[in-house]
Design a protein around this motif. Structure first.
Motif, PDB file in Angstrom:
ATOM      1  N   ASP A 109       0.841  -1.204   0.000  1.00 52.39           N
ATOM      2  CA  ASP A 109       0.000   0.000   0.000  1.00 52.39           C
ATOM      3  C   ASP A 109       0.871   1.247   0.000  1.00 52.39           C
ATOM      4  N   GLU A 110       1.189   1.743  -1.189  1.00 54.25           N
ATOM      5  CA  GLU A 110       2.014   2.957  -1.364  1.00 54.25           C
ATOM      6  C   GLU A 110       3.306   2.880  -0.546  1.00 54.25           C
ATOM      7  N   PRO A 111       4.087   1.796  -0.643  1.00 56.36           N
ATOM      8  CA  PRO A 111       5.230   1.631   0.254  1.00 56.36           C
ATOM      9  C   PRO A 111       6.398   2.565  -0.020  1.00 56.36           C
ATOM     10  N   THR A 112       6.379   3.278  -1.153  1.00 53.67           N
ATOM     11  CA  THR A 112       7.507   4.174  -1.459  1.00 53.67           C
ATOM     12  C   THR A 112       7.100   5.636  -1.553  1.00 53.67           C
ATOM     13  N   SER A 113       5.837   5.977  -1.286  1.00 56.39           N
ATOM     14  CA  SER A 113       5.371   7.344  -1.517  1.00 56.39           C
ATOM     15  C   SER A 113       6.032   8.362  -0.596  1.00 56.39           C
ATOM     16  N   ALA A 114       6.492   7.925   0.586  1.00 55.21           N
ATOM     17  CA  ALA A 114       7.107   8.860   1.527  1.00 55.21           C
ATOM     18  C   ALA A 114       8.627   8.881   1.415  1.00 55.21           C
TER      19      ALA A 114
END
Length: 543
Positions: free
Chosen positions: A442-447
């Motif tokens: 679930d969006e593991p690289t967005s941050a």
């Protein structure tokens, strides 16, 4: 033109507390200097820990989390903020220098109307009467493109979208007519279509108000659309500093070149996508108040492959993951895994069914117990699913650390002692510990910054090649989709608008929404934002 902000030989220090050792002082920003004119934007870019936010906050004479400014000058219109006393600093913050945080949701009080909060600092500093401040807020709501600007201020934070809330925070910063605004990753948490609107609004507001701005981000394509100059930072030092065109078209340093070339390669798409490991069959779902959030969704994840689920915030991507994991039972439809119907509620699933489907969360920080070591975090799954304890468990944890390329020296560390990329690798190891067949990402690289994110994606692809694990990868980053997906599902307002092989979904002819998503991905090109906005205006006029 005289500089509005001049930073000279800025040095910033902090105290660290190594495990088992005495505290020691270190320097985290090493003699950084730059100038910024009124009405201009300087982009600060670099990986996590580069010092971007720390340097940005120095423009408010502020060091957060025990960080302290140890040397240099921060001149605001010729006045050194570092020599001001506490009273002087209070008069400057919120009046002459304002700050726009990454998370607008955390910056607003949910119990107060947006309009009252937008004008609060302006009134507190006695800069305007209430009537003047409200008129100023209305003007800003208009130039920021907020809906129904005459009545927008009467809403509460929960009554507007994330993009609208981020623009409201920009209005709050601009309300006092500041000389300088520090934007700290203001679009990082937004989907690509919303990001375009917010970027355009920020750029227009800066031009209209002639305010100087520092724009902090880890996305070079984004900063290229809004900045006049760019400073590339790494480890608290300046790597490269110059006009936008020079930085993106003729970078001089290897690190800058690496930032620009991130994700130029992509995985080969699997030809046969017919063998489904997971099938979602006509699934609908609602939250407790009866509000329907998923409408008749059908898709499948092929064995050993990656399905990317894309769409803007609120499209239902993460809700779909909750349904698959049994955290939100569907109101209609079913979930089939390895030709076996899964119980709708996770409490009714067997331990082995839960083991075979694992989840990697977007924010590794909040998904880990800060009081547990890396060994405890990863080892818990080993005990729960396989009964491992003692030496055998420790050996298996170390094997998993080796798999995620962290090696020795991390077993006894706590999450606070890890970088963002290291935390996400630990989250991956925790999922792998269960030996799953499917991982929901679930969006593991967005941050994460681009280079760290690329390392995480490369790791996931290597692990898939070695273990044949399947991924359902939730993202709003089309560049990631192009790089790693075999198949793609596009969602909008809880509905599936497109589904199929990557080459089919991401090739024309597109449905209207997929076309909008693809056109909203920032490109490393001068004037790209203006071209996109002009195209939108022409399409609107044509309709």
């Amino acid at each position: 033109m005289a500089n509005m902000l001049s930073v000279r030989n800025l040095r910033i220090g902090a105290t660290v507390y190594p495990p088992g050792e005495a505290p020691k002082d270190i320097e985290i920003v090493h003699g950084v200097s730059f100038d910024l004119e009124r009405g201009k934007v300087l982009g600060l870019i670099g990986e996590s820990g580069a010092g971007k936010s720390t340097i940005g906050l120095s423009a408010l004479a502020y060091g957060r989390g025990g960080v302290r400014i140890t040397g240099g000058e921060v001149l605001l219109d010729g006045e050194d903020l570092l020599k001001a006393d506490k009273k002087g600093i209070r008069q400057i913050r919120g009046a002459r220098v304002c700050y726009v945080a990454q998370s607008a949701a955390a910056a607003f009080n949910p119990a107060h109307k947006l309009g009252d909060q937008v004008i609060e600092a302006t009134l507190e500093h006695g800069l305007m009467t209430r009537e003047e401040a409200r008129a100023r807020a209305l003007y800003l709501f208009n130039i920021l493109g907020l809906p129904d600007p005459d009545n927008f201020g009467d809403r509460y934070p929960h009554q507007v979208s994330g993009g609208q809330l981020q623009r409201a925070m920009t209005a709050m910063a601009l309300c006092s007519n500041p000389e300088l605004i520090v934007f700290d990753e203001p679009t990082t948490a937004l989907d690509v279509t919303t990001q375009i609107d917010v970027l355009a609004a920020i750029k227009n507001a800066i031009e209209e108000t002639d305010t100087a701005a520092l724009y902090i981000t880890h996305d070079l394509a984004v900063v290229a659309q809004i900045s006049d100059d760019i400073m590339v930072l790494r480890n608290g030092e300046t790597v490269e500093y110059g006009p936008v065109q020079q930085i993106i078209e003729a970078p001089q340093e290897d690190y800058t070149k690496a930032l620009i070339s991130v994700r130029q390669t992509k995985q080969r798409e699997a030809r046969d996508q017919s063998q489904a490991l997971l099938s979602v069959n006509n699934v609908s779902a609602s939250y407790g108040n009866g509000f329907k959030v998923l409408h008749d969704i059908s898709l499948h994840v092929p064995r050993g492959q990656t399905l990317a689920v894309v769409g803007e915030s609120g499209s239902g991507k993460s809700t779909l993951a909750r349904v698959i994991t049994g955290l939100l039972p569907p109101t209609d439809g079913s979930i089939t895994f390895a030709d076996e119907d899964l119980p709708a509620q996770h409490k009714k699933r067997t331990r082995d069914q839960m083991r075979r489907i694992q989840l990697i969360y977007q924010m590794a920080d909040t998904a880990m117990n800060p009081r547990q070591t890396v060994g405890q975090i990863i080892g818990r799954s080993l005990t729960f699913y396989f009964g491992l304890r003692g030496r055998k468990k420790k050996e298996r944890v170390q094997e998993l650390l080796d798999e995620i390329e962290m090696g020795s020296g991390f077993y006894d560390r706590y999450p606070a002692e890890l970088s963002g990329g290291q935390k996400q690798r630990v989250a991956i190891a925790r999922a792998l510990a269960a030996e799953p067949e499917l991982i929901l990402c679930d969006e593991p690289t967005s941050a994460l910054d681009p280079l760290v994110a690329e390392g995480i994606l490369d790791l996931l692809m290597r692990l898939q090649a070695e273990t044949k694990v399947s991924y359902l990868f939730i993202t709003h980053d089309i560049a990631i989709v192009r790089a790693i997906a075999d198949s793609v599902a596009v969602m909008l307002q809880g509905r599936l608008v497109d589904f199929g092989p990557r080459s089919s979904v991401l090739s024309p002819p597109f449905d209207d929404y997929t076309d909008l998503l693809l056109k909203s991905v920032p490109e490393m090109e001068l004037g790209w934002l203006e071209k996109v906005l002009a195209t939108r205006r022409m399409e609107s006029a044509g309709n």
